[in-house]
Scaffold this motif. Sequence first.
Motif, PDB file in Angstrom:
ATOM      1  N   ALA A  50      -5.675  11.991  -5.278  1.00  0.00           N
ATOM      2  CA  ALA A  50      -6.555  11.050  -4.975  1.00  0.00           C
ATOM      3  C   ALA A  50      -6.802   9.792  -5.794  1.00  0.00           C
ATOM      4  CB  ALA A  50      -7.990  11.640  -4.773  1.00  0.00           C
ATOM      5  N   VAL A  51      -6.171  10.062  -7.261  1.00  0.00           N
ATOM      6  CA  VAL A  51      -6.206   8.766  -8.296  1.00  0.00           C
ATOM      7  C   VAL A  51      -5.048   7.785  -7.807  1.00  0.00           C
ATOM      8  CG1 VAL A  51      -6.369   8.159 -10.756  1.00  0.00           C
ATOM      9  CG2 VAL A  51      -7.293  10.585  -9.683  1.00  0.00           C
ATOM     10  N   THR A  52      -5.447   6.924  -7.298  1.00  0.00           N
ATOM     11  CA  THR A  52      -4.543   5.711  -6.942  1.00  0.00           C
ATOM     12  C   THR A  52      -4.173   4.719  -8.024  1.00  0.00           C
ATOM     13  OG1 THR A  52      -5.967   4.487  -5.712  1.00  0.00           O
ATOM     14  CG2 THR A  52      -4.702   6.257  -4.486  1.00  0.00           C
ATOM     15  N   THR A  53      -3.285   3.963  -7.991  1.00  0.00           N
ATOM     16  CA  THR A  53      -2.956   3.171  -8.875  1.00  0.00           C
ATOM     17  C   THR A  53      -4.094   1.900  -9.045  1.00  0.00           C
ATOM     18  OG1 THR A  53      -1.904   1.682  -7.237  1.00  0.00           O
ATOM     19  CG2 THR A  53      -0.451   3.070  -8.740  1.00  0.00           C
ATOM     20  N   ASP A  54      -4.821   1.879  -8.225  1.00  0.00           N
ATOM     21  CA  ASP A  54      -6.067   0.831  -8.183  1.00  0.00           C
ATOM     22  C   ASP A  54      -7.376   1.404  -8.823  1.00  0.00           C
ATOM     23  OD1 ASP A  54      -6.433   2.336  -6.055  1.00  0.00           O
ATOM     24  OD2 ASP A  54      -7.529   0.896  -4.996  1.00  0.00           O
ATOM     25  N   TYR A  55      -7.301   2.725  -9.356  1.00  0.00           N
ATOM     26  CA  TYR A  55      -8.362   3.341  -9.963  1.00  0.00           C
ATOM     27  C   TYR A  55      -8.555   2.753 -11.523  1.00  0.00           C
ATOM     28  CZ  TYR A  55     -11.342   7.017 -11.822  1.00  0.00           C
ATOM     29  OH  TYR A  55     -12.439   7.802 -12.519  1.00  0.00           O
ATOM     30  N   SER A  56      -9.718   2.026 -11.606  1.00  0.00           N
ATOM     31  CA  SER A  56      -9.760   1.370 -12.803  1.00  0.00           C
ATOM     32  C   SER A  56     -10.606   1.901 -13.906  1.00  0.00           C
ATOM     33  CB  SER A  56     -10.282   0.033 -12.485  1.00  0.00           C
ATOM     34  OG  SER A  56     -11.562   0.076 -11.762  1.00  0.00           O
ATOM     35  N   ALA A  57     -11.089   3.067 -13.746  1.00  0.00           N
ATOM     36  CA  ALA A  57     -11.985   3.601 -14.915  1.00  0.00           C
ATOM     37  C   ALA A  57     -11.072   4.366 -15.588  1.00  0.00           C
ATOM     38  CB  ALA A  57     -13.042   4.769 -14.133  1.00  0.00           C
ATOM     39  N   ASP A  58     -11.614   4.756 -17.143  1.00  0.00           N
ATOM     40  CA  ASP A  58     -10.961   5.488 -17.990  1.00  0.00           C
ATOM     41  C   ASP A  58     -11.121   7.017 -17.505  1.00  0.00           C
ATOM     42  OD1 ASP A  58     -10.301   7.233 -20.131  1.00  0.00           O
ATOM     43  OD2 ASP A  58     -11.123   5.729 -21.674  1.00  0.00           O
TER      44      ASP A  58
ATOM     45  N   LEU B  69       0.839  -1.220   0.012  1.00  0.00           N
ATOM     46  CA  LEU B  69      -0.004   0.084   0.108  1.00  0.00           C
ATOM     47  C   LEU B  69       0.960   1.248  -0.109  1.00  0.00           C
ATOM     48  CD1 LEU B  69      -2.941  -0.750   2.470  1.00  0.00           C
ATOM     49  CD2 LEU B  69      -3.134  -0.463   0.110  1.00  0.00           C
ATOM     50  N   ARG B  70       2.006   1.469   0.872  1.00  0.00           N
ATOM     51  CA  ARG B  70       2.813   2.415   0.962  1.00  0.00           C
ATOM     52  C   ARG B  70       3.355   2.715  -0.466  1.00  0.00           C
ATOM     53  NH1 ARG B  70       3.394   4.482   5.947  1.00  0.00           N
ATOM     54  NH2 ARG B  70       2.641   3.001   7.625  1.00  0.00           N
ATOM     55  N   HIS B  71       3.917   1.622  -0.927  1.00  0.00           N
ATOM     56  CA  HIS B  71       4.635   1.621  -2.336  1.00  0.00           C
ATOM     57  C   HIS B  71       3.828   2.258  -3.148  1.00  0.00           C
ATOM     58  CE1 HIS B  71       6.234   0.160  -6.064  1.00  0.00           C
ATOM     59  NE2 HIS B  71       7.209   0.500  -5.739  1.00  0.00           N
ATOM     60  N   ASP B  72       2.392   1.570  -3.331  1.00  0.00           N
ATOM     61  CA  ASP B  72       1.631   2.184  -4.412  1.00  0.00           C
ATOM     62  C   ASP B  72       1.204   3.608  -4.197  1.00  0.00           C
ATOM     63  OD1 ASP B  72       1.526  -0.290  -5.611  1.00  0.00           O
ATOM     64  OD2 ASP B  72      -0.462  -0.932  -4.963  1.00  0.00           O
ATOM     65  N   ALA B  73       1.066   3.988  -2.710  1.00  0.00           N
ATOM     66  CA  ALA B  73       0.831   5.561  -2.510  1.00  0.00           C
ATOM     67  C   ALA B  73       1.859   6.534  -2.841  1.00  0.00           C
ATOM     68  CB  ALA B  73       0.581   5.428  -1.135  1.00  0.00           C
ATOM     69  N   LEU B  74       3.030   5.997  -3.071  1.00  0.00           N
ATOM     70  CA  LEU B  74       4.371   6.887  -3.367  1.00  0.00           C
ATOM     71  C   LEU B  74       4.219   7.108  -4.864  1.00  0.00           C
ATOM     72  CD1 LEU B  74       6.870   5.541  -1.043  1.00  0.00           C
ATOM     73  CD2 LEU B  74       5.958   7.847  -1.056  1.00  0.00           C
ATOM     74  N   GLN B  75       3.667   6.130  -5.596  1.00  0.00           N
ATOM     75  CA  GLN B  75       3.587   6.235  -6.937  1.00  0.00           C
ATOM     76  C   GLN B  75       2.625   7.340  -7.784  1.00  0.00           C
ATOM     77  OE1 GLN B  75       5.839   4.207  -8.569  1.00  0.00           O
ATOM     78  NE2 GLN B  75       6.410   3.661  -6.526  1.00  0.00           N
ATOM     79  N   HIS B  76       3.166   8.095  -8.413  1.00  0.00           N
ATOM     80  CA  HIS B  76       2.506   9.170  -9.118  1.00  0.00           C
ATOM     81  C   HIS B  76       1.791  10.113  -8.138  1.00  0.00           C
ATOM     82  CE1 HIS B  76       3.292   7.396 -12.778  1.00  0.00           C
ATOM     83  NE2 HIS B  76       3.006   6.209 -12.228  1.00  0.00           N
TER      84      HIS B  76
END
Length: 181
Positions: free
Chosen positions: A25-33, A13-20
């Motif tokens: 609020a748009v995290t790596t698990d945001y799956s919409a276009d 979770l911490r690793h993903d949160a540090l990305q971009h």
Amino acid sequence: MHSKHAPTDIDALRHDALQHLELGAVTTDYSADRKAVIERLNQALATELVCVLRYRRHHFMARGIHARGVATEFLVHSNEEQGHADLLAARIVQLGGEPDFDPDTLTRRSHAQYIAGSSLRDMIREDLVSERVAIHSYRELVRYLGADDPTTSDLIKTILAVEEQHANELADYLEDFPHSA
């Protein structure tokens, strides 16, 4: 591989949160276009703004023995539609987009039309038609979003509930309104 019920590893979770981080609020698990969602939200924003303007005009132009209560309702609806526009604009920004307030393209992007109406009855009718268009558009947007963007979906559902209330109020006015007025 994560099971459906196992919580995500805190380090992951911490690793993903540090990305971009620039995406907020748009995290790596945001799956919409995101681009498509922002485009649809800008169409909804245009629809709300056209409704604000039409209701506001109707508020000032309402005339006749039945006008006072209806004119007050037009103003209430206009203010609520402005609140919807503000919520939509804020969500567009949260998704990394820019809300489109360009008056030159507003009516082309709107799902609702701006029809002035020549009588109080016509005004009520046109507002009801526009509410019904918005209801259909918002239901379609909720279906489009599915589970890919629950925050936007919840926002649209909240707006949709108010639009349904507006439509019911206008339908009641129209039903009880004399045809000659």
